[in-house]
Design an enzyme around this catalytic site. Structure first.
Site, PDB file in Angstrom:
ATOM      1  N   LYS A   1      10.431  15.484 -14.115  1.00  0.00           N
ATOM      2  CA  LYS A   1      10.033  14.669 -15.127  1.00  0.00           C
ATOM      3  C   LYS A   1      10.940  13.534 -15.529  1.00  0.00           C
ATOM      4  CE  LYS A   1       8.404  16.850 -18.392  1.00  0.00           C
ATOM      5  NZ  LYS A   1       7.407  17.467 -18.695  1.00  0.00           N
TER       6      LYS A   1
ATOM      7  N   THR B   1       9.199  21.467 -15.118  1.00  0.00           N
ATOM      8  CA  THR B   1       9.245  19.749 -15.496  1.00  0.00           C
ATOM      9  C   THR B   1       9.689  19.470 -16.766  1.00  0.00           C
ATOM     10  OG1 THR B   1       7.301  19.239 -15.953  1.00  0.00           O
ATOM     11  CG2 THR B   1       8.392  18.588 -13.782  1.00  0.00           C
ATOM     12  N   ASP B   2       9.106  20.769 -17.153  1.00  0.00           N
ATOM     13  CA  ASP B   2       9.298  20.728 -18.682  1.00  0.00           C
ATOM     14  C   ASP B   2      11.091  21.154 -19.114  1.00  0.00           C
ATOM     15  OD1 ASP B   2       8.368  20.867 -21.566  1.00  0.00           O
ATOM     16  OD2 ASP B   2       9.279  22.925 -21.302  1.00  0.00           O
TER      17      ASP B   2
ATOM     18  N   HIS C   1       9.903 -21.483 -12.709  1.00  0.00           N
ATOM     19  CA  HIS C   1       9.591 -22.525 -13.336  1.00  0.00           C
ATOM     20  C   HIS C   1       9.944 -23.405 -14.116  1.00  0.00           C
ATOM     21  CE1 HIS C   1       9.486 -22.363  -8.508  1.00  0.00           C
ATOM     22  NE2 HIS C   1       8.429 -21.726  -8.362  1.00  0.00           N
TER      23      HIS C   1
ATOM     24  N   GLN D   1      18.534 -19.365  -3.410  1.00  0.00           N
ATOM     25  CA  GLN D   1      19.265 -18.468  -2.429  1.00  0.00           C
ATOM     26  C   GLN D   1      20.799 -18.229  -2.684  1.00  0.00           C
ATOM     27  OE1 GLN D   1      16.840 -19.831  -2.449  1.00  0.00           O
ATOM     28  NE2 GLN D   1      14.848 -19.184  -0.699  1.00  0.00           N
TER      29      GLN D   1
ATOM     30  N   ASN E   1      12.186 -17.293  -9.992  1.00  0.00           N
ATOM     31  CA  ASN E   1      12.587 -18.729  -9.245  1.00  0.00           C
ATOM     32  C   ASN E   1      11.385 -18.724 -11.078  1.00  0.00           C
ATOM     33  OD1 ASN E   1      13.330 -21.288 -10.073  1.00  0.00           O
ATOM     34  ND2 ASN E   1      13.105 -21.422  -7.607  1.00  0.00           N
TER      35      ASN E   1
END
Length: 303
Positions: free
Chosen positions: A16, A61-62, A252, A224, A250
């Site tokens: 889930k 999943t429940d 700009h 970097q 980055n």
């Protein structure tokens, strides 16, 4: 029809995703709030479900969603600790569940200031960053990964970019003084031997502070270089962290030409471009650190 197919089932997991969980603790007049987005994914013997439509091993999943809410009733604590509780529950409750991947995003709230003090039960969302955590369990091995994303930072000077190769397609001018800005996304992997007694909340706060300090320090010749310095600063201070992965765009900021209006512009009026952008990604690793195993399996993107 080919009845001798060599097509077989490969690695798989299910669960889930994005269970929104808000836990308010009310045991005193001063309430506290924990706000998470939790994903549970199980790994194990699920072949029959895929190949035969047999759901005997499929923990719904429940059910996983309800388990997340039920375990939160006893408190959340750090996201890392909560995810480890989920991992222990599912692998301990179902013999065929051999491991899995549990992830969380955590959203911070600050107390609203009233009469000079933080209010007991009124909060304002803190928008600086989103905290992240992942726990990967595979049999007896458990990997814990802390992290953050969307931490937007900017330095208005002490950054430049020179000395790069140039060809007929190069139009970027060299500069020794520019604005440098990025959205820091980072995930750090803990040495498994250190996680049993670790205060994850305290460690998270310190790692964030060190990342911010690392961004500010010294002259940056490139994003970097700054990325590596940030990671090294954290790992020098925290021996329990064996590697950090970074993804840093980055962002700009271009100086606007005001000369048509008879004005100078000494780097004060800028255009913040949202795209395209440089994307810098790297891992800072401790030599002879613990084996990462499958800790990073299933991680979307670089980190």
């Amino acid at each position: 029809m080919n009845t001798n197919s060599n097509i077989i089932l490969g690695a798989n997991q299910y669960g889930k995703a994005e269970v929104r969980l808000v836990k308010i603790t009310r045991d005193t007049e001063r309430h506290s709030i924990e706000d998470l987005n939790v994903t549970s994914q199980l790994r194990g013997d699920f072949a029959a479900a895929h190949l035969e439509g047999d759901n005997a091993h499929v923990v719904a999943t429940d059910t996983q969603k309800n388990t997340i809410y039920s375990l939160a009733r006893d408190g959340v604590g750090s996201p890392e600790a909560f995810l480890q509780r989920l991992a222990a529950h599912f692998t301990g409750s179902f013999d065929w569940v051999t491991g899995g991947r549990w992830a969380a995003e955590s959203y911070a709230w600050d107390r609203i200031q009233a009469n000079g003090t933080g209010h007991n039960h009124s909060f304002v969302r803190n928008g600086q960053e989103v905290r992240t955590a992942v726990v990967v369990k595979d049999g007896d091995a458990t990997h814990v990964i802390g992290g953050l994303k969307d931490l937007t930072v900017l330095k208005s000077t002490e950054s430049g970019f020179v000395g790069y190769p140039k060809d007929k397609y190069t139009t970027l001018a060299e500069t020794t003084d520019r604005v440098m800005s990025t959205d820091v996304a980072a995930r750090w992997r803990y040495n498994p031997a250190a996680t049993a007694t670790l205060d994850f909340n305290k460690t998270y706060d310190d790692v964030k502070a060190l990342l911010l300090e690392g961004f500010t320090e010294g002259y940056s010749h490139a994003l970097q270089q700054t990325l590596f310095d940030m990671g090294k600063k954290v790992m020098d201070a925290h021996e329990e962290i064996d590697e950090i992965k970074f993804s840093m765009p980055n962002k700009h900021h271009f100086v606007v030409d005001l000369s048509p209006f008879g004005q100078d512009n000494p780097g004060e009026v800028l255009f913040a471009a949202d795209r395209p952008y440089g994307l810098i990604e790297a891992t800072v690793v401790r030599e002879n650190g613990s084996d990462a195993g499958n800790a990073w399996d299933g991680m979307a993107g670089f980190c």
